[in-house]
Enzyme design. Structure first.
Site, PDB file in Angstrom:
ATOM      1  N   SER A 111       0.857  -1.188   0.000  1.00  0.00           N
ATOM      2  CA  SER A 111       0.000   0.000   0.000  1.00  0.00           C
ATOM      3  C   SER A 111       0.892   1.235   0.000  1.00  0.00           C
ATOM      4  O   SER A 111       1.995   1.212   0.550  1.00  0.00           O
ATOM      5  CB  SER A 111      -0.892   0.007   1.241  1.00  0.00           C
ATOM      6  OG  SER A 111      -1.452   1.285   1.442  1.00  0.00           O
ATOM      7  N   SER A 112       0.411   2.316  -0.614  1.00  0.00           N
ATOM      8  CA  SER A 112       1.244   3.518  -0.737  1.00  0.00           C
ATOM      9  C   SER A 112       1.551   4.159   0.612  1.00  0.00           C
ATOM     10  O   SER A 112       2.467   4.981   0.717  1.00  0.00           O
ATOM     11  CB  SER A 112       0.578   4.537  -1.654  1.00  0.00           C
ATOM     12  OG  SER A 112      -0.704   4.879  -1.184  1.00  0.00           O
ATOM     13  N   CYS A 113       0.815   3.794   1.669  1.00  0.00           N
ATOM     14  CA  CYS A 113       1.099   4.366   2.993  1.00  0.00           C
ATOM     15  C   CYS A 113       2.360   3.779   3.604  1.00  0.00           C
ATOM     16  O   CYS A 113       2.778   4.186   4.691  1.00  0.00           O
ATOM     17  CB  CYS A 113      -0.082   4.162   3.929  1.00  0.00           C
ATOM     18  SG  CYS A 113      -0.342   2.445   4.378  1.00  0.00           S
ATOM     19  N   TYR A 140      -1.171   0.080  10.127  1.00  0.00           N
ATOM     20  CA  TYR A 140      -1.383  -0.624   8.845  1.00  0.00           C
ATOM     21  C   TYR A 140      -0.108  -0.614   8.013  1.00  0.00           C
ATOM     22  O   TYR A 140       0.286  -1.630   7.426  1.00  0.00           O
ATOM     23  CB  TYR A 140      -2.522   0.055   8.093  1.00  0.00           C
ATOM     24  CG  TYR A 140      -2.811  -0.521   6.727  1.00  0.00           C
ATOM     25  CD1 TYR A 140      -3.416  -1.762   6.589  1.00  0.00           C
ATOM     26  CD2 TYR A 140      -2.493   0.191   5.572  1.00  0.00           C
ATOM     27  CE1 TYR A 140      -3.695  -2.299   5.338  1.00  0.00           C
ATOM     28  CE2 TYR A 140      -2.772  -0.332   4.318  1.00  0.00           C
ATOM     29  CZ  TYR A 140      -3.367  -1.568   4.203  1.00  0.00           C
ATOM     30  OH  TYR A 140      -3.636  -2.092   2.961  1.00  0.00           O
ATOM     31  N   LYS A 144       2.144  -3.784   6.460  1.00  0.00           N
ATOM     32  CA  LYS A 144       2.388  -3.999   5.036  1.00  0.00           C
ATOM     33  C   LYS A 144       3.887  -4.000   4.719  1.00  0.00           C
ATOM     34  O   LYS A 144       4.356  -4.773   3.878  1.00  0.00           O
ATOM     35  CB  LYS A 144       1.672  -2.924   4.215  1.00  0.00           C
ATOM     36  CG  LYS A 144       0.156  -3.032   4.245  1.00  0.00           C
ATOM     37  CD  LYS A 144      -0.313  -4.427   3.880  1.00  0.00           C
ATOM     38  CE  LYS A 144      -1.094  -4.496   2.621  1.00  0.00           C
ATOM     39  NZ  LYS A 144      -1.591  -5.863   2.317  1.00  0.00           N
ATOM     40  N   HIS A 183     -12.305   4.742   1.847  1.00  0.00           N
ATOM     41  CA  HIS A 183     -11.314   5.696   1.391  1.00  0.00           C
ATOM     42  C   HIS A 183     -12.017   6.910   0.768  1.00  0.00           C
ATOM     43  O   HIS A 183     -13.231   6.924   0.592  1.00  0.00           O
ATOM     44  CB  HIS A 183     -10.362   5.037   0.394  1.00  0.00           C
ATOM     45  CG  HIS A 183      -9.452   4.036   1.030  1.00  0.00           C
ATOM     46  ND1 HIS A 183      -9.661   2.677   0.947  1.00  0.00           N
ATOM     47  CD2 HIS A 183      -8.330   4.196   1.776  1.00  0.00           C
ATOM     48  CE1 HIS A 183      -8.710   2.045   1.605  1.00  0.00           C
ATOM     49  NE2 HIS A 183      -7.889   2.935   2.122  1.00  0.00           N
TER      50      HIS A 183
END
Length: 318
Positions: A111-113, A140, A144, A183
């Site tokens: 995920s981009s986070c 989170y 990931k 989101h």
């Protein structure tokens, strides 16, 4: 690199979700004949023994790990322990079984986070682990990151063909429209749709509208994932995105126009904006030979059309 074939037994974990369902559609459209998934009732990925029993019985050749506990800023902010624990548990169970049962190829979705809050923009893959994370979704993100690193370590130590990709913000069919956990883009679609339906004079949106975000239509993401399964075996994860960004305010105006809502937008600046900018450097993916096909305006229309047609079945419990 392991060569996957059209008759390989391909297990897509999370096949009912936004990401997994799109990957199943893409695999089947490309002629893969043995693609399958298991619902949560059929297989609890948090249960280590259940996962091992599943792998022992089914013996998949290829695994796509798209199952995860996901949510927006609010959900991540109020339940970081749940997001950290559940995602780590799922990943540990599935990745270890992929090794133990000699799965030919594994694709793990990040995920981009995962990237630092103040990473260089556009964000290259090697920005991972170079700075502090965004606090609102740190639990989170750490989970990931752990999954992606685990795939790298199994490849390095055991030569397992485990690869990872990092999709940007996704949207499209089977998205989550629950306002407590969704989101930003699906939340906007639902809010503007219901405001139009109820003739509401105003829609409230969180933050200032100033953050910049990149959005990728989920069927493009799926196409990139299958492309990587067929063509990539590197240790480093690969960003999947468009390389194009818009402000949240511009996104809101596009969704408002697409839905046909004519009321006002109120920006509640007391609520968090999140990371100020989050654009992926997709030059690595482009160099491998893949680029996106659906632009944001077309994608928002496709997403809203799906929502209108499936509003009774969409995930929108609150």
């Amino acid at each position: 690199m392991s060569t996957i074939s059209k008759n390989d037994k391909i297990y897509v974990a999370g096949h009912h979700g936004l990401v997994g369902s799109a990957i199943v559609r893409n695999l089947e459209a490309k002629g893969y004949t043995n693609v399958f998934g298991k619902s949560h009732k059929e297989l609890d990925l948090l249960n280590q023994q259940a996962v091992r029993d599943f792998f022992e019985k089914e013996k998949p050749d290829v695994v796509v790990l798209a199952a995860a506990k996901v949510g927006g800023i609010n959900a991540n902010n109020v339940a970081p322990a749940d997001f950290a624990y559940e995602n780590m548990q799922i990943q540990c169970n599935v990745i270890k079984c992929c090794h133990d049962f000699k799965v030919k190829k594994l694709l793990f979705l990040g995920s981009s986070c995962i990237y630092p809050k103040l990473a260089p923009q556009p964000i290259p893959e090697d920005a991972l682990l170079t700075g502090m994370l965004e606090p609102t979704n740190e639990g989170y993100a750490i989970a990931k990151i752990s999954g992606m690193q685990m795939c790298k370590y199994f490849k390095r130590q055991y030569k397992d063909d485990f690869i990872s990709c990092m999709p940007t913000n996704l949207y499209g069919p089977y998205d989550n429209y629950d306002l407590q956990g969704s989101h930003v883009l699906p939340a906007m679609i639902r809010k503007f749709h219901e405001a139009k339906k109820n003739n509401a004079p105003m829609v409230e949106l969180w933050g200032t509208g100033s953050p910049l975000r990149e959005f990728l239509y989920v069927d493009d993401m799926a196409d990139a994932c299958v492309f990587l399964l067929e063509n990539y075996d590197g240790e480093q994860h690969v960003n999947i995105g468009t390389g194009v960004e818009v402000t949240i305010k511009q996104l809101a105006e596009l969704v408002q126009k697409t839905v046909g809502y004519t009321g006002e937008i109120f920006w509640n600046s007391n609520m968090p904006d999140g990371t100020p900018r989050k654009l992926c450097d997709v030059s690595k993916l482009h160099s491998l030979g893949w680029t996106h096909k659906v632009d944001l305006e077309e994608g928002v229309k496709l997403a809203y059309d799906w929502f209108k047609e499936n509003v009774e079945q969409a995930r929108m419990s609150r």
